[in-house]
Design an enzyme around this catalytic site. Structure first.
Site, PDB file in Angstrom:
ATOM      1  N   SER A 178     -88.852 -10.653 -86.369  1.00 49.65           N
ATOM      2  CA  SER A 178     -87.794  -9.979 -85.714  1.00 49.65           C
ATOM      3  C   SER A 178     -86.597 -10.788 -85.521  1.00 49.65           C
ATOM      4  CB  SER A 178     -88.192  -9.444 -84.437  1.00 49.65           C
ATOM      5  OG  SER A 178     -88.640 -10.814 -83.444  1.00 49.65           O
ATOM      6  N   ASP A 215     -83.712  -9.996 -74.727  1.00 48.69           N
ATOM      7  CA  ASP A 215     -84.861  -9.252 -74.001  1.00 48.69           C
ATOM      8  C   ASP A 215     -86.018  -9.904 -73.873  1.00 48.69           C
ATOM      9  OD1 ASP A 215     -85.574  -9.761 -76.772  1.00 48.69           O
ATOM     10  OD2 ASP A 215     -86.000  -7.749 -77.362  1.00 48.69           O
ATOM     11  N   HIS A 229     -85.879 -12.278 -78.023  1.00 46.55           N
ATOM     12  CA  HIS A 229     -84.755 -12.695 -78.866  1.00 46.55           C
ATOM     13  C   HIS A 229     -83.885 -13.004 -78.436  1.00 46.55           C
ATOM     14  CE1 HIS A 229     -87.795  -9.117 -80.023  1.00 46.55           C
ATOM     15  NE2 HIS A 229     -88.026  -9.874 -81.106  1.00 46.55           N
TER      16      HIS A 229
END
Length: 388
Positions: free
Chosen positions: A43, A351, A354
């Site tokens: 991610s 969040d 990240h």
């Protein structure tokens, strides 16, 4: 007399050779002209892969830059976006995103939740993507073959797919490994148990690099993993002793494992240089950059470095049950709980997992010039094997 003339001739020839070598060494090398980027990772560099398969990352993801969800688990751009922009390319489309994608300048095989080693759980069970690094390579392998079959048909295919030579001239970027480390901890493994499988992780990683080299890849830009012990989702879910908190208030056991992984990864990259004689491999120490940013946040204009900008509740503004953009129903009405903070530009963590666009840009600006690279070369010179 003849001997004296011969000596003068030899000396003169030596001087000419020395001056030629000096002039050659002093000649600046031109920046690399990468026609494409092929990215592999999780991610930290996913530009829409997981969203294309399992559903779009909801608002407020993307709000800062794109002003709408854009497949990234971030308020805006990722490091890979800044890499593409710096090299004069459009942002990379995710390989798995079939709608509106242009792959003429490369493709992104990364997906959120990806690991180097395949996991024995589903995405919904463990939170890890089934698209591990070996699967990403398989996608890449098929992409080479199929892209050329369709490109040969001309028309729109020739505009949207890369030329064959792009695969040997492209920059191959990697940012993966973080999830492999946290996966062990979330399975209640001890630190010693997690450390024990790190060599296997690195072996599997080097195997993929060799495979890509075998397909013609020559230029590799490899990020190590960041300080996972400074991420809210790790500190919230994994308990540690007070004595295991470092000066930045991060969890030192998890950072120690990350540094061990990075140490082994760097050794592996050095070995790859010996094995892959035509490859230029750049190892990039993003761990040091990220830890510096977090531990000296106020100095660099950031606030609350260990607190998520977008989330809900708790010490770290992180809740594994209600994430960024998460909603609950109250009396039959949906209520947004996972809200963004007022100013993401001064936040480091987005969040709980990240980084914010501001954090990603700060990191990119410091790795771009090569100061944190081995060898110490800038991004634009990453096609050269030796120090530039």
């Amino acid at each position: 007399m003849k001997s004296n003339c011969r000596t003068k001739y030899v000396v003169a020839l030596a001087v000419i050779l020395i001056l030629h070598c000096a002039a050659t060494a002093a000649t600046p090398k031109s920046p690399c002209k990468f026609p494409a980027i092929f990215n592999f990772g999780d991610s930290n560099s996913d530009t829409g892969g997981l969203s294309a398969v399992f559903g779009q990352a909801p608002p407020p993801h993307g709000d800062t830059f794109f002003h709408h969800p854009a497949g990234r688990y971030c308020d805006g751009r990722l490091i890979i976006d800044f890499i593409a922009q710096s090299l004069g390319m459009p942002y990379l489309n995710a390989y798995l995103d079939a709608v509106g994608s242009n792959f003429s300048h490369g493709a992104n095989f990364a997906t959120a939740g990806s690991t180097i080693r395949p996991q024995n759980t589903t995405l919904r069970q463990g939170g890890f993507s089934p698209i591990s690094l070996d699967v990403q390579y398989n996608e890449f392998y098929e992409f080479i073959r199929r892209s050329q079959i369709f490109r040969s048909q001309g028309g729109v295919y020739s505009e949207l797919l890369p030329k064959l030579e792009s695969f040997s001239e492209a920059l191959y970027t990697f940012d993966i490994g973080q999830n492999d480390l946290t996966a062990g901890y979330f399975l209640n493994m001890s630190t010693d148990e997690v450390r024990a499988y790190v060599p296997d992780l690195v072996d599997q990683f080097t195997t993929i690099v060799k495979y890509i080299y075998g397909q013609g890849g020559r230029y590799f830009w490899i990020h190590n993993t960041g300080p996972v012990g400074c991420l809210p989702y790790v500190m919230d879910r994994l308990l540690i002793k007070a004595s295991q908190v470092d000066r930045a208030e991060c969890a030192s056991p998890f950072n120690d494992v990350a540094q061990y992984f990075n140490h082994e990864l760097k050794k592996a990259v050095n070995h790859l240089r010996q094995d892959l004689r035509l490859a230029a491999l750049t190892y990039v120490d993003v761990y040091s950059v990220k830890y510096d940013m977090i531990s000296n946040a106020n100095k660099y204009g950031f606030q609350h470095p260990l607190r998520a900008c977008c989330g809900h509740g708790g010490k770290y503004n992180y809740n594994m049950h209600v994430g960024c953009g998460g909603k609950i129903k109250v009396n039959g009405t949906e209520v947004l709980l996972g809200r963004s903070c007022k100013d993401p530009s001064v936040a480091i963590n987005w969040d709980g997992v990240h980084y914010t666009e501001a954090g990603n840009k700060w990191v990119f600006d410091r790795i771009n010039d090569g100061f944190y690279s081995d060898p110490p070369i800038s991004l634009k010179m990453a096609c050269y094997r030796e120090e530039v």
